[in-house]
Design a protein around this motif. Structure first.
Motif, PDB file in Angstrom:
ATOM      1  N   SER A   1       0.830  -1.202   0.000  1.00 44.05           N
ATOM      2  CA  SER A   1       0.000   0.000   0.000  1.00 44.05           C
ATOM      3  C   SER A   1       0.866   1.254   0.000  1.00 44.05           C
ATOM      4  O   SER A   1       2.102   1.183   0.064  1.00 44.05           O
ATOM      5  CB  SER A   1      -0.898  -0.002   1.233  1.00 44.05           C
ATOM      6  OG  SER A   1      -0.104   0.132   2.413  1.00 44.05           O
ATOM      7  N   TRP A   2       0.210   2.435  -0.036  1.00 44.84           N
ATOM      8  CA  TRP A   2       0.931   3.695   0.052  1.00 44.84           C
ATOM      9  C   TRP A   2       1.771   3.762   1.329  1.00 44.84           C
ATOM     10  O   TRP A   2       2.896   4.253   1.315  1.00 44.84           O
ATOM     11  CB  TRP A   2      -0.043   4.871   0.022  1.00 44.84           C
ATOM     12  CG  TRP A   2      -0.376   5.357  -1.348  1.00 44.84           C
ATOM     13  CD1 TRP A   2      -1.528   5.117  -2.048  1.00 44.84           C
ATOM     14  CD2 TRP A   2       0.447   6.151  -2.200  1.00 44.84           C
ATOM     15  NE1 TRP A   2      -1.468   5.710  -3.279  1.00 44.84           N
ATOM     16  CE2 TRP A   2      -0.268   6.369  -3.400  1.00 44.84           C
ATOM     17  CE3 TRP A   2       1.716   6.711  -2.063  1.00 44.84           C
ATOM     18  CZ2 TRP A   2       0.245   7.108  -4.453  1.00 44.84           C
ATOM     19  CZ3 TRP A   2       2.228   7.456  -3.124  1.00 44.84           C
ATOM     20  CH2 TRP A   2       1.501   7.648  -4.304  1.00 44.84           C
TER      21      TRP A   2
ATOM     22  N   LYS B   1      -6.443   2.744  -5.118  1.00 45.47           N
ATOM     23  CA  LYS B   1      -5.577   3.275  -4.068  1.00 45.47           C
ATOM     24  C   LYS B   1      -4.505   2.279  -3.643  1.00 45.47           C
ATOM     25  O   LYS B   1      -3.436   2.676  -3.180  1.00 45.47           O
ATOM     26  CB  LYS B   1      -6.407   3.692  -2.860  1.00 45.47           C
ATOM     27  CG  LYS B   1      -7.090   2.544  -2.122  1.00 45.47           C
ATOM     28  CD  LYS B   1      -7.839   3.047  -0.894  1.00 45.47           C
ATOM     29  CE  LYS B   1      -8.477   1.900  -0.126  1.00 45.47           C
ATOM     30  NZ  LYS B   1      -9.175   2.375   1.086  1.00 45.47           N
TER      31      LYS B   1
ATOM     32  N   PRO C   1       0.086   1.392  -5.388  1.00 41.51           N
ATOM     33  CA  PRO C   1       0.281   2.559  -6.268  1.00 41.51           C
ATOM     34  C   PRO C   1       1.514   2.458  -7.143  1.00 41.51           C
ATOM     35  O   PRO C   1       1.519   2.933  -8.286  1.00 41.51           O
ATOM     36  CB  PRO C   1       0.396   3.721  -5.283  1.00 41.51           C
ATOM     37  CG  PRO C   1       0.891   3.094  -4.013  1.00 41.51           C
ATOM     38  CD  PRO C   1       0.211   1.761  -3.959  1.00 41.51           C
TER      39      PRO C   1
END
Length: 265
Positions: A98-99, A150, A153
């Motif tokens: 994830s981010w 989302k 990324p």
């Protein structure tokens, strides 16, 4: 229907398994001489032997395209058998970070493996296509490069970069007889995806029967106009079209094979 690729030589990167394998098998079935690429020589040889057993023509090239040395080796082995008419850039990696999880090093690592590896093969294979006066360069992209989510990324961004570099290459190859295009798959089913779906089913309440799980997963995660996952052979069919004489007037394009998942013109 004769797509007129009989006798053409095609290098399909990342073709010792998965989507690349399906592409290589279909091109070979249509008469192309295919070069199976992978990092594992045994697996690449197994695929090549299977193609030859089915009456096709296949050799191998082994190396890690994430390094200049590996790309040099693959190009040399592939070109040892003669000029290459078709380059399918398919090899790459994925990541579900994830981010908050993906570090700068993660971004650099995946960009090198998924984008710079493509350019390495372009630089090593396309110049000799110019001498032939004909060629096909096909990049495997993805819907997440057009409509990113989302999650992951850094992976999404590499798909967008593949689309961008393919269009730029098409401009560079103006009037050379060589085309550059993207095939952009949606969610494609394979044994690894099926395993993930079965493991995730209890969390999402998708049931216990595989076909029901796949249908529910499509509705919840990747709604599309066909109501199902795609098949590797369907992506391979799009690649085959772009290699054919019927695609002489197609360059700089993105051919989506996603069941209508991406909702844009």
């Amino acid at each position: 229907m004769d797509v007129q690729i009989s006798g053409k030589r095609a290098l399909v990167t990342g073709s010792s398994s998965g989507l690349g394998e399906a592409i290589a098998r279909l091109l070979a079935a249509e008469g192309a001489s295919v070069i199976i690429h992978g990092r594992n020589a045994e697996r690449a040889n197994d695929i090549a032997q299977g193609i030859r057993a089915a009456g096709g023509d296949a050799t191998t090239a082994t190396g890690d395209l994430a390094t200049d040395e590996g790309a040099d080796t693959v190009a040399a082995e592939a070109l040892a058998g003669g000029p290459i008419d078709i380059l399918v850039n398919n090899a790459g990696i994925t990541s579900h970070a994830s981010w908050s999880d993906a570090t700068a090093d993660d971004w650099l690592h995946i960009y090198n493996a998924n984008v710079v590896s493509y350019t390495r093969m372009i630089r090593r294979i396309v110049p000799q296509m110019k001498a032939l006066g004909w060629g096909r360069v096909i990049h495997i992209g993805g819907g997440l490069g057009i409509q990113p989510m989302k999650e992951q990324p850094h992976y999404n961004a590499t798909l967008a970069a593949r689309h961008n570099l393919s269009a730029s290459l098409a401009r560079e190859l103006k009037e050379t007889g060589i085309t550059s295009n993207v095939v952009s798959p949606g969610a494609i089913i394979n044994p690894m995806v099926e395993e993930w779906l079965v493991n995730a089913a209890p969390k999402f309440g998708w049931g216990t029967e595989l076909e029901a799980i796949k249908y529910r997963a499509v509705q919840d995660l990747i709604p599309n106009d066909t109501g199902r996952f795609g098949l590797p052979e369907e992506v391979a069919g799009a690649v085959l079209y772009l290699t054919s004489r019927f695609a002489d007037y197609v360059s700089g394009a993105v051919l989506r094979v996603d069941g209508g998942t991406i909702r844009c013109l």
